[in-house]
Design a protein around this motif. Structure first.
Motif, PDB file in Angstrom:
ATOM      1  N   ALA A   1       0.951  -1.124   0.067  1.00  0.00           N
ATOM      2  CA  ALA A   1      -0.086   0.078  -0.102  1.00  0.00           C
ATOM      3  C   ALA A   1       0.680   1.009  -0.082  1.00  0.00           C
ATOM      4  O   ALA A   1       0.580   2.250  -0.748  1.00  0.00           O
ATOM      5  N   GLU A   2       1.829   1.301   0.730  1.00  0.00           N
ATOM      6  CA  GLU A   2       2.794   2.457   1.142  1.00  0.00           C
ATOM      7  C   GLU A   2       3.550   2.638  -0.197  1.00  0.00           C
ATOM      8  O   GLU A   2       3.717   3.798  -0.861  1.00  0.00           O
ATOM      9  N   SER A   3       4.090   1.497  -1.049  1.00  0.00           N
ATOM     10  CA  SER A   3       4.663   1.731  -2.145  1.00  0.00           C
ATOM     11  C   SER A   3       4.002   2.018  -3.507  1.00  0.00           C
ATOM     12  O   SER A   3       4.457   2.918  -4.084  1.00  0.00           O
ATOM     13  N   THR A   4       2.860   1.697  -3.356  1.00  0.00           N
ATOM     14  CA  THR A   4       1.733   1.994  -4.466  1.00  0.00           C
ATOM     15  C   THR A   4       1.330   3.479  -4.257  1.00  0.00           C
ATOM     16  O   THR A   4       1.476   4.254  -5.421  1.00  0.00           O
TER      17      THR A   4
ATOM     18  N   VAL B   1       9.276  -1.439 -15.073  1.00  0.00           N
ATOM     19  CA  VAL B   1       8.279  -1.722 -14.179  1.00  0.00           C
ATOM     20  C   VAL B   1       8.564  -1.517 -12.668  1.00  0.00           C
ATOM     21  O   VAL B   1       9.741  -1.436 -12.467  1.00  0.00           O
ATOM     22  N   SER B   2       7.612  -1.370 -11.952  1.00  0.00           N
ATOM     23  CA  SER B   2       7.546  -1.127 -10.537  1.00  0.00           C
ATOM     24  C   SER B   2       7.780  -2.607  -9.900  1.00  0.00           C
ATOM     25  O   SER B   2       7.627  -3.332 -10.321  1.00  0.00           O
ATOM     26  N   VAL B   3       8.376  -2.464  -8.569  1.00  0.00           N
ATOM     27  CA  VAL B   3       8.484  -3.574  -7.688  1.00  0.00           C
ATOM     28  C   VAL B   3       7.994  -3.458  -6.457  1.00  0.00           C
ATOM     29  O   VAL B   3       7.870  -2.270  -5.724  1.00  0.00           O
ATOM     30  N   GLY B   4       6.859  -4.359  -5.982  1.00  0.00           N
ATOM     31  CA  GLY B   4       6.325  -4.351  -4.774  1.00  0.00           C
ATOM     32  C   GLY B   4       4.879  -3.573  -4.562  1.00  0.00           C
ATOM     33  O   GLY B   4       4.674  -3.268  -3.391  1.00  0.00           O
ATOM     34  N   CYS B   5       4.370  -3.201  -5.772  1.00  0.00           N
ATOM     35  CA  CYS B   5       3.299  -2.569  -5.787  1.00  0.00           C
ATOM     36  C   CYS B   5       2.031  -3.402  -6.023  1.00  0.00           C
ATOM     37  O   CYS B   5       2.217  -4.359  -6.571  1.00  0.00           O
ATOM     38  N   SER B   6       0.925  -2.784  -5.810  1.00  0.00           N
ATOM     39  CA  SER B   6      -0.300  -3.586  -5.974  1.00  0.00           C
ATOM     40  C   SER B   6      -1.357  -2.252  -6.327  1.00  0.00           C
ATOM     41  O   SER B   6      -2.070  -1.710  -5.463  1.00  0.00           O
TER      42      SER B   6
END
Length: 399
Positions: A21-24, A300-305
């Motif tokens: 959530a915070e990464s996103t 691409v991003s890593v660790g997002c949702s």
């Protein structure tokens, strides 16, 4: 955020969910950092960037002037405004400097003691980082468009190389020779990329409009030739119908879990493929402007949702959600065409290089405190941006 931290502390919430959530949130708030400069070292456009995966602190850049620069991204001054300094440079005075444009640079995936570079001077060079001396060099018959080392391989040390030749070259760091070639393309190979999931799976993109997946252990080599029509048109025509794009394919990138592959082509399209079946998922990203004759470096991003993809688009970088194709934001700041970008997963930062000779840093905006947070009235980020709606809102997990 305070409510999420309290839920995590009480064991009411999954720590991975909080991290995602915070990464996103941080990726969705990316903006040009006006307080952080990257020292300008290149006299011509910047073609390629790479951040080492061990600490996420050191960045390589390669330019059309043949120069390679190593930057330290850490704020050593501890002030709000700072400049990321160039630690060392393989410059014009270096005896082993590339004679022409550097197209790809990459750190050795397991430590910072080694890095690689390839160029239009038909060479792939292996460098000792500490001494900046040449450790090994591979010579080819044509321009080198792209090269890549596997991020996880432990049983081999192969570097895949795409050149003017239609054959994908595999160079072995252990033996110092080109171990074997992969045949199947009919024009120059513009981009190569190893899977982040399987040691021996390689993707290649070519000017013949094709994308191929290879298992380098097999004698036959090619596993799948990707078909944008998923086989529907090939029944009534020959193998020549199996094309990934209606133009040159000059960009490849696996998703962080390796389950999907993204491709971009000069038909102004980006496509998402299932890397196991080779199926075109038919996600529509709209027009993705691309007229480059060379390899495009996107990330691409890593660790997002959900996960995001960052794509150079003329003088901007466009952020899309990977699986829905929604355009999330457009990052503006460069004065000329952007050729490359790289994601820093430790702090959810993005760095981009352009023909304007600048490297720009895009960082998450500072989050202002919500006065209602911690009192059960904090608003869901889903109301601020639709990308959050299906990803991690608490309503999805209730019941």
């Amino acid at each position: 955020m305070l409510g999420s931290l309290w839920s995590r502390r009480c064991g009411l919430d999954n720590p991975i969910r909080l991290s995602r959530a915070e990464s996103t949130r941080r990726v969705l708030s990316l903006e040009l950092n006006k307080d952080r400069d990257v020292e300008r070292m290149h006299e011509n456009g910047i073609n390629t960037l790479d951040i080492e995966p061990v600490e996420g602190r050191y960045m390589l850049s390669g330019g059309a002037d043949g120069i390679i620069v190593i930057y330290d991204l850490e704020n050593l001054s501890k002030t709000s405004s700072f400049t990321c300094k160039a630690l060392s440079t393989v410059g014009k005075s270096h005896p082993d400097v590339h004679k022409f444009s550097v197209e790809t640079v990459q750190w050795y995936p397991h430590d910072t003691g080694l890095f690689t570079s390839s160029s239009f001077d038909k060479t792939l060079k292996i460098w000792d980082t500490n001494s900046l001396q040449l450790a090994e060099m591979f010579q080819f018959d044509g321009n080198v468009y792209s090269h890549h080392m596997s991020p996880l391989a432990a049983k081999h040390s192969l570097i895949a190389v795409g050149t003017k030749s239609p054959k994908v070259q595999l160079c072995d760091l252990k033996s110092g020779s080109c171990s074997h070639i992969l045949q199947g393309h009919r024009a120059e190979v513009l981009s190569v990329c190893w899977s982040p999931r399987y040691d021996y799976i390689l993707a290649s993109a070519s000017a013949d409009s094709r994308v191929k997946l290879w298992d380098v252990r097999k004698a036959t080599g090619c596993l799948i030739t990707l078909d944008q029509h998923n086989g529907e048109k090939s029944k009534a025509s020959s193998e020549s119908a199996n094309t990934a794009h209606n133009g040159r394919v000059n960009g490849l990138c696996f998703t962080s879990d390796g389950l999907h592959l993204l491709t971009v082509g000069t038909d102004d399209r980006m496509r998402l493929w299932n890397s196991a079946s080779g199926e075109n998922t038919l996600v529509n990203y709209g027009k993705v402007s691309n007229s480059s004759r060379k390899s495009i470096k996107f990330t691409v991003s890593v660790g997002c949702s959900p996960d995001f993809v960052f794509v150079p688009y003329d003088s901007t970088i466009v952020v899309y959600t990977i699986y829905s194709g929604e355009k999330i934001s457009v990052l503006r700041g460069h004065y000329s065409d952007v050729d490359c970008c790289v994601f820093q997963p430790h702090f959810q930062e993005l760095y981009s290089g352009s023909k304007d000779c600048n490297v720009l840093a895009w960082v998450p905006a500072m989050r202002e405190a919500d006065p209602d947070e911690g009192h059960g009235k904090s608003r869901s980020w889903a109301h601020l941006h639709p990308a959050f709606e299906d990803a991690w809102s608490s309503s999805d997990e209730e019941g």
